[in-house]
Design a protein around this motif. Structure first.
Motif, PDB file in Angstrom:
ATOM      1  N   THR A 105       0.826  -1.189   0.000  1.00 28.67           N
ATOM      2  CA  THR A 105       0.000   0.000   0.000  1.00 28.67           C
ATOM      3  C   THR A 105       0.869   1.251   0.000  1.00 28.67           C
ATOM      4  O   THR A 105       1.991   1.240   0.523  1.00 28.67           O
ATOM      5  N   GLU A 106       0.368   2.331  -0.575  1.00 35.01           N
ATOM      6  CA  GLU A 106       1.087   3.597  -0.550  1.00 35.01           C
ATOM      7  C   GLU A 106       0.682   4.447   0.647  1.00 35.01           C
ATOM      8  O   GLU A 106       1.173   5.562   0.814  1.00 35.01           O
ATOM      9  N   LEU A 107      -0.200   3.918   1.479  1.00 38.29           N
ATOM     10  CA  LEU A 107      -0.535   4.588   2.736  1.00 38.29           C
ATOM     11  C   LEU A 107       0.615   4.392   3.724  1.00 38.29           C
ATOM     12  O   LEU A 107       1.186   3.298   3.814  1.00 38.29           O
ATOM     13  N   ASN A 108       0.935   5.420   4.471  1.00 39.99           N
ATOM     14  CA  ASN A 108       2.001   5.328   5.464  1.00 39.99           C
ATOM     15  C   ASN A 108       1.460   4.777   6.778  1.00 39.99           C
ATOM     16  O   ASN A 108       0.436   5.243   7.288  1.00 39.99           O
ATOM     17  N   TYR A 109       2.154   3.785   7.324  1.00 39.11           N
ATOM     18  CA  TYR A 109       1.777   3.191   8.608  1.00 39.11           C
ATOM     19  C   TYR A 109       2.987   2.471   9.176  1.00 39.11           C
ATOM     20  O   TYR A 109       3.932   2.152   8.441  1.00 39.11           O
ATOM     21  N   ASP A 110       2.977   2.222  10.471  1.00 38.52           N
ATOM     22  CA  ASP A 110       4.071   1.450  11.051  1.00 38.52           C
ATOM     23  C   ASP A 110       3.590   0.444  12.090  1.00 38.52           C
ATOM     24  O   ASP A 110       4.399  -0.105  12.846  1.00 38.52           O
ATOM     25  N   SER A 111       2.291   0.199  12.121  1.00 39.04           N
ATOM     26  CA  SER A 111       1.730  -0.801  13.027  1.00 39.04           C
ATOM     27  C   SER A 111       0.363  -1.199  12.507  1.00 39.04           C
ATOM     28  O   SER A 111      -0.241  -0.473  11.699  1.00 39.04           O
ATOM     29  N   PRO A 112      -0.160  -2.352  12.935  1.00 41.34           N
ATOM     30  CA  PRO A 112      -1.513  -2.715  12.508  1.00 41.34           C
ATOM     31  C   PRO A 112      -2.546  -1.644  12.841  1.00 41.34           C
ATOM     32  O   PRO A 112      -3.460  -1.398  12.045  1.00 41.34           O
ATOM     33  N   ASP A 152     -11.516  -1.553  -5.501  1.00 38.14           N
ATOM     34  CA  ASP A 152     -11.790  -0.118  -5.558  1.00 38.14           C
ATOM     35  C   ASP A 152     -12.003   0.269  -7.015  1.00 38.14           C
ATOM     36  O   ASP A 152     -12.141  -0.595  -7.889  1.00 38.14           O
ATOM     37  N   THR A 153     -12.037   1.564  -7.307  1.00 37.33           N
ATOM     38  CA  THR A 153     -12.284   1.997  -8.681  1.00 37.33           C
ATOM     39  C   THR A 153     -11.185   1.534  -9.630  1.00 37.33           C
ATOM     40  O   THR A 153     -11.458   1.209 -10.791  1.00 37.33           O
ATOM     41  N   HIS A 154      -9.931   1.492  -9.169  1.00 41.18           N
ATOM     42  CA  HIS A 154      -8.829   1.067 -10.027  1.00 41.18           C
ATOM     43  C   HIS A 154      -8.913  -0.423 -10.340  1.00 41.18           C
ATOM     44  O   HIS A 154      -8.792  -0.840 -11.491  1.00 41.18           O
ATOM     45  N   VAL A 155      -9.102  -1.234  -9.312  1.00 45.00           N
ATOM     46  CA  VAL A 155      -9.194  -2.685  -9.515  1.00 45.00           C
ATOM     47  C   VAL A 155     -10.402  -3.023 -10.385  1.00 45.00           C
ATOM     48  O   VAL A 155     -10.331  -3.877 -11.278  1.00 45.00           O
ATOM     49  N   PHE A 156     -11.506  -2.348 -10.141  1.00 46.34           N
ATOM     50  CA  PHE A 156     -12.726  -2.575 -10.920  1.00 46.34           C
ATOM     51  C   PHE A 156     -12.467  -2.300 -12.407  1.00 46.34           C
ATOM     52  O   PHE A 156     -12.805  -3.105 -13.274  1.00 46.34           O
ATOM     53  N   ARG A 157     -11.838  -1.165 -12.705  1.00 45.05           N
ATOM     54  CA  ARG A 157     -11.568  -0.766 -14.082  1.00 45.05           C
ATOM     55  C   ARG A 157     -10.581  -1.718 -14.760  1.00 45.05           C
ATOM     56  O   ARG A 157     -10.836  -2.203 -15.876  1.00 45.05           O
ATOM     57  N   VAL A 158      -9.462  -1.994 -14.110  1.00 45.19           N
ATOM     58  CA  VAL A 158      -8.437  -2.840 -14.700  1.00 45.19           C
ATOM     59  C   VAL A 158      -8.956  -4.254 -14.930  1.00 45.19           C
ATOM     60  O   VAL A 158      -8.692  -4.869 -15.975  1.00 45.19           O
ATOM     61  N   SER A 159      -9.711  -4.777 -13.987  1.00 42.83           N
ATOM     62  CA  SER A 159     -10.236  -6.138 -14.111  1.00 42.83           C
ATOM     63  C   SER A 159     -11.155  -6.278 -15.313  1.00 42.83           C
ATOM     64  O   SER A 159     -11.132  -7.305 -16.012  1.00 42.83           O
ATOM     65  N   HIS A 160     -11.969  -5.245 -15.551  1.00 38.29           N
ATOM     66  CA  HIS A 160     -12.845  -5.286 -16.716  1.00 38.29           C
ATOM     67  C   HIS A 160     -12.064  -5.126 -18.020  1.00 38.29           C
ATOM     68  O   HIS A 160     -12.322  -5.837 -19.001  1.00 38.29           O
ATOM     69  N   ILE A 218      -4.223  -2.394  -8.289  1.00 39.29           N
ATOM     70  CA  ILE A 218      -4.408  -0.990  -7.892  1.00 39.29           C
ATOM     71  C   ILE A 218      -3.337  -0.101  -8.525  1.00 39.29           C
ATOM     72  O   ILE A 218      -3.643   0.937  -9.126  1.00 39.29           O
ATOM     73  N   LEU A 219      -2.092  -0.494  -8.395  1.00 37.89           N
ATOM     74  CA  LEU A 219      -0.995   0.329  -8.898  1.00 37.89           C
ATOM     75  C   LEU A 219      -1.036   0.433 -10.423  1.00 37.89           C
ATOM     76  O   LEU A 219      -0.745   1.484 -10.994  1.00 37.89           O
ATOM     77  N   HIS A 220      -1.417  -0.650 -11.083  1.00 37.04           N
ATOM     78  CA  HIS A 220      -1.522  -0.621 -12.543  1.00 37.04           C
ATOM     79  C   HIS A 220      -2.619   0.356 -12.975  1.00 37.04           C
ATOM     80  O   HIS A 220      -2.449   1.127 -13.926  1.00 37.04           O
ATOM     81  N   GLY A 221      -3.737   0.347 -12.239  1.00 40.81           N
ATOM     82  CA  GLY A 221      -4.828   1.250 -12.561  1.00 40.81           C
ATOM     83  C   GLY A 221      -4.519   2.695 -12.215  1.00 40.81           C
ATOM     84  O   GLY A 221      -4.975   3.625 -12.885  1.00 40.81           O
ATOM     85  N   ARG A 222      -3.746   2.893 -11.185  1.00 32.27           N
ATOM     86  CA  ARG A 222      -3.427   4.256 -10.743  1.00 32.27           C
ATOM     87  C   ARG A 222      -2.429   4.942 -11.665  1.00 32.27           C
ATOM     88  O   ARG A 222      -2.532   6.144 -11.928  1.00 32.27           O
ATOM     89  N   TYR A 223      -1.451   4.182 -12.181  1.00 33.10           N
ATOM     90  CA  TYR A 223      -0.366   4.815 -12.913  1.00 33.10           C
ATOM     91  C   TYR A 223      -0.301   4.487 -14.406  1.00 33.10           C
ATOM     92  O   TYR A 223       0.319   5.243 -15.157  1.00 33.10           O
TER      93      TYR A 223
END
Length: 242
Positions: free
Chosen positions: A41-48, A157-165, A199-204
């Motif tokens: 994920t491109e979200l920043n986190y360092d714990s669950p 999400d919107t990216h996965v939905f689009r790429v999958s189709h 997701i990344l394929h759809g985003r970029y």
């Protein structure tokens, strides 16, 4: 290990694939693997806990906007206990730049309270308990469980939905239908990472308006290449921009 994890995921609806189609799908994900072997994920986190908060805040918002907000937030509220001490009104100024921030603030505080009272301050890492937290629906739980390599879930999400189709990996009209189809056709060795690759394929690359087919590593495997193919929009209540 993956086989055991797959058993815990949603049981998919199977569809019959020809040998040629199986080979095409295998090659798609093999190329994704060759390009990026550990997508995250491109979200920043360092714990669950910070992951759960970041993903919950990202509903109908971008990762960039969430990361800007959590960069400051996590300096003062890094645990459920910290978040409770901050309180709903104290949280709002940190996330006011994110859509639906009042509802999200209410949910984040309510979830922190449940985590403290019912789970000893530790984020529960099973699907049922995660989804029982305020503001944590199926998609948020799927992102968390997949990111932590607990369950090979595919949050649509919107990216996965689009790429999958566009890739003809799925044909469903809802995210849940697309999720089930993907879980059925993605080869097992790639399931844990498929969510992020798509997701990344759809985003970029496979962007909504003008897909960058000339830059696509799987263009020769895409039935929609150069067609300007439109896909059905994700139903509004299901949108989850990542």
């Amino acid at each position: 290990m993956v086989a055991a994890m797959v058993k815990s995921a949603r049981k998919p609806a199977r569809r019959r694939l020809s040998p040629a189609e199986k080979a095409r799908i295998e090659e798609i994900f093999h190329r994704f693997l060759s390009e990026e072997d550990d997508p995250r994920t491109e979200l920043n986190y360092d714990s669950p806990y910070t992951l759960v908060v970041a993903v919950a805040l990202s509903a109908q918002a971008t990762d960039v906007s969430v990361n800007k907000a959590t960069a400051r937030l996590f300096e003062v509220a890094h645990t459920p206990q910290d978040m409770l001490a901050l309180g709903e009104e104290g949280l709002i100024p940190y996330i006011a730049s994110i859509g639906l921030y009042r509802t999200k603030a209410k949910n984040v505080i309510a979830a922190a309270k449940i985590i403290m009272e019912q789970h000893g301050g530790e984020v529960p890492l099973d699907r049922a308990a995660l989804q029982a937290l305020p503001g944590v629906g199926r998609k948020t739980a799927s992102v968390v469980l997949n990111e932590l390599r607990i369950e090979p879930a595919i949050a649509v999400d919107t990216h996965v939905f689009r790429v999958s189709h566009r890739l003809k990996l799925a044909f469903g009209k809802t995210p849940d239908q697309v999720e089930a189809e993907l879980m059925a056709v993605v080869p097992e060795p790639y399931l844990v990472r498929a969510h992020h690759w798509l997701i990344l394929h759809g985003r970029y690359t496979c962007v909504a308006r003008r897909p960058k087919c000339d830059q696509c590593l799987i263009a020769d495997l895409c039935p929609s290449r150069g067609t300007g193919a439109r896909v059905p929009a994700v139903p509004e209540p299901e949108r989850h921009r990542r």
